[in-house]
Design an enzyme around this catalytic site. Structure first.
Site, PDB file in Angstrom:
ATOM      1  N   TRP A 167       2.495   4.965  -1.806  1.00 28.41           N
ATOM      2  CA  TRP A 167       2.098   6.166  -2.527  1.00 28.41           C
ATOM      3  C   TRP A 167       3.261   7.114  -2.718  1.00 28.41           C
ATOM      4  O   TRP A 167       4.296   6.922  -2.125  1.00 28.41           O
ATOM      5  CB  TRP A 167       0.958   6.850  -1.775  1.00 28.41           C
ATOM      6  CG  TRP A 167       1.315   7.289  -0.399  1.00 28.41           C
ATOM      7  CD1 TRP A 167       1.976   8.433  -0.051  1.00 28.41           C
ATOM      8  CD2 TRP A 167       1.048   6.618   0.845  1.00 28.41           C
ATOM      9  NE1 TRP A 167       2.125   8.514   1.315  1.00 28.41           N
ATOM     10  CE2 TRP A 167       1.567   7.411   1.888  1.00 28.41           C
ATOM     11  CE3 TRP A 167       0.418   5.414   1.176  1.00 28.41           C
ATOM     12  CZ2 TRP A 167       1.485   7.053   3.236  1.00 28.41           C
ATOM     13  CZ3 TRP A 167       0.342   5.068   2.510  1.00 28.41           C
ATOM     14  CH2 TRP A 167       0.862   5.867   3.518  1.00 28.41           C
TER      15      TRP A 167
ATOM     16  N   ASP B 141       0.905  -1.151   0.000  1.00 29.74           N
ATOM     17  CA  ASP B 141       0.000   0.000   0.000  1.00 29.74           C
ATOM     18  C   ASP B 141       0.941   1.197   0.000  1.00 29.74           C
ATOM     19  O   ASP B 141       1.352   1.661   1.052  1.00 29.74           O
ATOM     20  CB  ASP B 141      -0.849  -0.046   1.281  1.00 29.74           C
ATOM     21  CG  ASP B 141      -1.799   1.141   1.389  1.00 29.74           C
ATOM     22  OD1 ASP B 141      -2.066   1.802   0.375  1.00 29.74           O
ATOM     23  OD2 ASP B 141      -2.270   1.415   2.514  1.00 29.74           O
TER      24      ASP B 141
HETATM   25  P1  FAD Z   1      -0.858  18.477  -2.142  1.00 29.61           P
HETATM   26  O1  FAD Z   1      -1.279  19.879  -2.194  1.00 29.61           O
HETATM   27  O2  FAD Z   1      -1.663  17.497  -2.878  1.00 29.61           O
HETATM   28  O3  FAD Z   1       0.658  18.374  -2.601  1.00 29.61           O
HETATM   29  C1  FAD Z   1       1.254  17.094  -2.686  1.00 29.61           C
HETATM   30  C2  FAD Z   1       2.584  17.183  -3.431  1.00 29.61           C
HETATM   31  O4  FAD Z   1       2.361  17.593  -4.774  1.00 29.61           O
HETATM   32  C3  FAD Z   1       3.553  18.211  -2.875  1.00 29.61           C
HETATM   33  O5  FAD Z   1       4.334  17.678  -1.850  1.00 29.61           O
HETATM   34  C4  FAD Z   1       4.370  18.557  -4.078  1.00 29.61           C
HETATM   35  O6  FAD Z   1       5.378  17.605  -4.258  1.00 29.61           O
HETATM   36  C5  FAD Z   1       3.390  18.442  -5.221  1.00 29.61           C
HETATM   37  N1  FAD Z   1       2.836  19.771  -5.523  1.00 29.61           N
HETATM   38  C6  FAD Z   1       1.614  20.253  -5.208  1.00 29.61           C
HETATM   39  N2  FAD Z   1       1.470  21.521  -5.657  1.00 29.61           N
HETATM   40  C7  FAD Z   1       2.621  21.845  -6.278  1.00 29.61           C
HETATM   41  C8  FAD Z   1       3.098  23.006  -6.967  1.00 29.61           C
HETATM   42  N3  FAD Z   1       2.349  24.097  -7.108  1.00 29.61           N
HETATM   43  N4  FAD Z   1       4.322  22.958  -7.512  1.00 29.61           N
HETATM   44  C9  FAD Z   1       5.101  21.865  -7.404  1.00 29.61           C
HETATM   45  N5  FAD Z   1       4.723  20.743  -6.753  1.00 29.61           N
HETATM   46  C10 FAD Z   1       3.502  20.726  -6.198  1.00 29.61           C
HETATM   47  N6  FAD Z   1      -0.493  10.433   3.408  1.00 29.61           N
HETATM   48  C11 FAD Z   1      -0.407  10.387   4.756  1.00 29.61           C
HETATM   49  O7  FAD Z   1       0.102  11.320   5.386  1.00 29.61           O
HETATM   50  N7  FAD Z   1      -0.891   9.312   5.466  1.00 29.61           N
HETATM   51  C12 FAD Z   1      -1.473   8.256   4.841  1.00 29.61           C
HETATM   52  O8  FAD Z   1      -1.911   7.318   5.503  1.00 29.61           O
HETATM   53  C13 FAD Z   1      -1.580   8.288   3.411  1.00 29.61           C
HETATM   54  N8  FAD Z   1      -2.135   7.263   2.739  1.00 29.61           N
HETATM   55  C14 FAD Z   1      -2.241   7.312   1.382  1.00 29.61           C
HETATM   56  C15 FAD Z   1      -2.828   6.260   0.706  1.00 29.61           C
HETATM   57  C16 FAD Z   1      -2.965   6.288  -0.665  1.00 29.61           C
HETATM   58  C17 FAD Z   1      -3.616   5.150  -1.390  1.00 29.61           C
HETATM   59  C18 FAD Z   1      -2.489   7.423  -1.389  1.00 29.61           C
HETATM   60  C19 FAD Z   1      -2.623   7.490  -2.878  1.00 29.61           C
HETATM   61  C20 FAD Z   1      -1.888   8.457  -0.727  1.00 29.61           C
HETATM   62  C21 FAD Z   1      -1.765   8.433   0.660  1.00 29.61           C
HETATM   63  N9  FAD Z   1      -1.183   9.498   1.355  1.00 29.61           N
HETATM   64  C22 FAD Z   1      -1.081   9.424   2.718  1.00 29.61           C
HETATM   65  C23 FAD Z   1      -0.792  10.745   0.665  1.00 29.61           C
HETATM   66  C24 FAD Z   1      -1.979  11.722   0.683  1.00 29.61           C
HETATM   67  O9  FAD Z   1      -3.017  11.223  -0.146  1.00 29.61           O
HETATM   68  C25 FAD Z   1      -1.644  13.116   0.160  1.00 29.61           C
HETATM   69  O10 FAD Z   1      -1.015  13.019  -1.080  1.00 29.61           O
HETATM   70  C26 FAD Z   1      -0.763  13.911   1.081  1.00 29.61           C
HETATM   71  O11 FAD Z   1      -1.360  14.011   2.348  1.00 29.61           O
HETATM   72  C27 FAD Z   1      -0.542  15.337   0.542  1.00 29.61           C
HETATM   73  O12 FAD Z   1      -1.776  15.967   0.325  1.00 29.61           O
HETATM   74  P2  FAD Z   1      -1.909  17.544   0.329  1.00 29.61           P
HETATM   75  O13 FAD Z   1      -3.215  17.896  -0.310  1.00 29.61           O
HETATM   76  O14 FAD Z   1      -1.637  18.103   1.670  1.00 29.61           O
HETATM   77  O15 FAD Z   1      -0.736  18.014  -0.626  1.00 29.61           O
END
Ligand code: FAD
Length: 691
Positions: free
Chosen positions: A691, A689
């Site tokens: 990501w 699992d």
């Molecule tokens: P987002 O805003 O989505 O940003 C994520 C990343 O995208 C950034 O770190 C960066 O690298 C890139 N990014 C976004 N915007 C920009 C930009 N403008 N320029 C350049 N790069 C950019 N996370 C956990 O903490 N715990 C879990 O248990 C967990 N389980 C998961 C299970 C699955 C099946 C999956 C697919 C993901 C899981 N995740 C988990 C990850 C989680 O889904 C999110 O991706 C994570 O929390 C980030 O989300 P966010 O909206 O805060 O960040």
């Protein structure tokens, strides 16, 4: 297809507005309220009769190019829309975008020879199709799909183009596009251009897509005899101002995801189209360090018909931060109109408006578009035509066409769309971009998935989430880059803990939701079932590898085993490998493990790896290696092994180390060790699992 009178009126007015824009250059697509009396839901495209027959659909809507997508997180869908727009504006193709889930495939053998089908296919998880592509994938890769005719070869008339979205850190890299391409060829279809592959693992998805599509268009133009013309922006959606409505009118969507939510009658099934507005009943910080945060949240699903199983994922539907919403409204010069009510209408019957309307600019930007995400280089090229001055226009053209320049100026700084526009124009407003361009050019705001960190046996109606708050310092940028969903959750946690002005590091959110519907502490969620599952026989030994937040589902597993032991079941050995930086900083659930140990006794062992405590960095894979003998013995007793967390490095290394352990302990060559690991995966004895 049936258009009701109102639809015809609306379409006519929109077309007039569009014409006005192209002739005068200013009055763009915005028309005065054509609605004599208001409708409760004027959303959606002209209601063409719903058919699952793609050949018929294309025929009746005059299309010669369909772009199918298999999408999980919205990127493949986005690329499909972009290809549709480009095919139309550059080559005059009559394009339509199609969700694979919405059509049947048995008549692909009747697909006309002079048309083309494009497949944009993401691979999800362990080489799986995305949820919306499961049926298509099963159909097309079966040995003998039941096509409607008995043509030989069945797909001899089908011309197709293919692009895949994958991640090379996963075992089955781009297996969707590879397998579908193989199947289509096997049945006699003719591919035009290369089957492209985008790699999220290398972070080159967008560039891979751009590099693939130009030669593909050239090949397709030659094959279909298309003439390239100068591309002009052609809107797919029309914006209609609804002057007789205000944001307080009951039929106006202020961020409600659908009509049931608008009318306050939201009910299940709750899914990717219909979230449950769930109370957060408990929340706390898990880290013990100033500059990093990890949240533990408990989401109560008892008042819904949602259920989950240990190992499933919960999807959190985020809201954009107020500061980013304001920046976007500001740079587009929409601040004064933020609450103006608009309807968005598809200008052609095959396009779908991605959110319900009538709504407001504010609601669209706050609840429905990924305004904080990385910017698409191609999109900047499209927006160049609407730049506020010649200098900004030239800069946009350069950014759109020069990959390295774009990387240096935009990507490296993690700029989002509003920041990019602002930097390019020096703060000058971009007031002539048709708003439809953003609806078409930005991804819809996506739910984020989290591995559920509780056991459904222990707490069937309460879902635990363990999420690390996304924050990155970017060299040369004064503010830290902040993730959308996790900072939103952080602010919710602050509120839940009594903060009168909840925020996340200066970012504020509309925590009350549209019309205060999230009052109390609520968050929209749905549950996605996964295949990451404990063996049905609890006496089987299990090896859990979950460093960092990868420990989330492992906590659920251990909770479950402890409960089973308490109920007198015979529980097998449970060994958990956990890693983090320092015991004193980010050792997740440290005291809980001791509680489980009290119940499980010798049956439970926690092995830790702290990477920043000694002179040498120690990770979970090193600990696995130290335990080689025991690991091998457990595997020979048919132990199940589970790996969760970082796909890019950790999961890959654990896979390699496991092959080495098996080879060394069993005295077989490394290649044999690797093969055994592969077979374990195939038999579900090795589950990931990541990501
Ligand atoms: P987002 O805003 O989505 O940003 C994520 C990343 O995208 C950034 O770190 C960066 O690298 C890139 N990014 C976004 N915007 C920009 C930009 N403008 N320029 C350049 N790069 C950019 N996370 C956990 O903490 N715990 C879990 O248990 C967990 N389980 C998961 C299970 C699955 C099946 C999956 C697919 C993901 C899981 N995740 C988990 C990850 C989680 O889904 C999110 O991706 C994570 O929390 C980030 O989300 P966010 O909206 O805060 O960040």
């Amino acid at each position: 297809a049936q258009l009701d009178t109102l639809d015809i009126v609306v379409l006519a007015v929109i077309l007039l507005g569009t014409a006005a824009y192209f002739t005068k250059g200013t009055l763009w697509g915005i028309t005065k309220d054509p609605y004599a009396s208001s409708l409760s839901n004027a959303n959606g495209s002209a209601k063409a009769g719903k058919t699952r027959n793609i050949v018929e659909k294309m025929e009746e809507s005059g299309k010669n190019c369909v772009i199918f997508y298999g999408s999980q997180t919205g990127t493949a869908e986005d690329y499909a829309s972009r290809l549709a727009k480009e095919g139309k504006s550059r080559f005059g193709l009559e394009t339509m975008v199609a969700d694979l889930e919405e059509y049947d495939y048995d008549n692909l053998d009747q697909f006309p020879e002079d048309k083309v089908a494009v497949f944009v296919l993401a691979t999800y998880g362990e080489g799986e199709p995305t949820d919306n592509a499961v049926d298509f994938y099963e159909f097309i890769t079966s040995d003998d799909p039941s096509f409607s005719n008995s043509n030989e070869p069945p797909l001899g008339n089908l011309t197709y183009v293919a692009f895949g979205l994958g991640n090379n850190t996963y075992e089955h890299y781009n297996s969707m596009v590879r397998n579908v391409d193989k199947a289509l060829e096997k049945f006699g279809a003719h591919r035009v251009g290369e089957a492209g592959e985008g790699d999220d693992g290398a972070g080159t998805m967008e560039e891979d897509f751009l590099a693939w599509k130009d030669p593909m268009w050239a090949a397709l133009a030659e094959k279909m005899g298309l003439e390239e013309r100068e591309a002009v922006y052609e809107p797919i959606f029309g914006i209609v101002e609804r002057e007789n409505l205000t944001k307080d009118s009951p039929e106006v969507y202020l961020g409600e995801p659908n009509k049931m939510h608008l009318e306050g009658s939201a009910r299940g099934p709750f899914n990717a189209h219909n979230p449950y507005i769930a109370p957060i009943v408990e929340s706390k910080e898990l880290f013990n360090v100033k500059d990093r945060n990890c949240l533990h949240l408990e989401v109560d699903i008892s008042a819904s018909n949602l259920s989950y199983q240990t190992g499933d994922h919960i999807a959190i539907w985020p809201t954009n931060p107020g500061q980013e919403v304001d920046e976007m409204l500001n740079i587009l010069d929409l601040k004064d109109k933020k609450d103006a009510v608009i309807s968005v209408k598809a200008l052609e019957p095959t396009a779908k408006v991605p959110f319900p309307t009538p709504t407001t600019y504010d609601a669209i930007i706050r609840y429905h578009l990924e305004i904080c995400a990385p910017v698409s280089r191609q999109f900047l090229g499209t927006l160049a035509a609407f730049a506020p001055d010649e200098e900004a226009k030239a800069e946009m053209v350069k950014l759109g066409s020069d990959k390295d320049y774009f990387q240096d100026k935009i990507s490296k700084n993690h700029y989002n769309i509003s920041r990019t526009l602002s930097v390019v124009s020096g703060g000058k407003k971009w007031n002539s971009i048709p708003f439809s361009a953003f609806i078409e050019g930005l991804t819809k705001l996506q739910p984020r998935y989290y591995s559920i960190s509780s056991s459904s046996l222990v707490q069937p109606k309460k879902i635990s989430v363990t999420a690390v708050v996304e924050s990155q310092l970017i060299p040369g940028r004064s503010d830290a880059f902040k993730g959308v969903a996790t900072n939103y959750l952080f602010a919710l946690k602050q509120k839940q803990n009594g903060d009168p002005n909840p925020e996340a590091f200066g970012l504020t959110y509309e925590l009350m939701g549209p019309r205060n519907k999230y009052d109390g502490i609520h968050v929209p969620v749905h549950v996605r079932h996964s295949n990451f599952k404990l063996p049905s026989d609890p006496s089987k030994p299990i090896i859990l590898v979950g460093p960092g937040t990868g420990v989330a589902p492992m906590r659920g597993f251990v909770q479950e085993r402890a409960k089973q032991a308490e109920s007198g079941e015979n529980v097998g050995k449970t060994i958990l490998f956990f890693g983090c930086r320092k015991r004193s900083e980010d050792f997740l659930y440290e005291s809980e493990w001791e509680e489980y140990k009290k119940v499980l006794g010798d049956k439970f062992e926690l092995v830790t790896a702290f990477s920043r405590e000694g002179a040498k960095k120690v990770y979970v894979q090193h600990r696995l290696k130290e335990r080689a003998k025991e690991i091998n013995e457990l595997l020979q007793q048919k132990a199940y092994i589970y790996v969760c967390g970082d796909a890019a490095n950790m999961a890959r290394e654990v896979n390699t180390v496991l092959g080495q352990i098996i080879a060394e302990e069993r005295g077989v060559p490394e290649s044999k060790g690797e093969e055994i690991v592969k077979n374990m995966r195939a038999a579900n004895q090795y589950q990931e699992d990541v990501w």
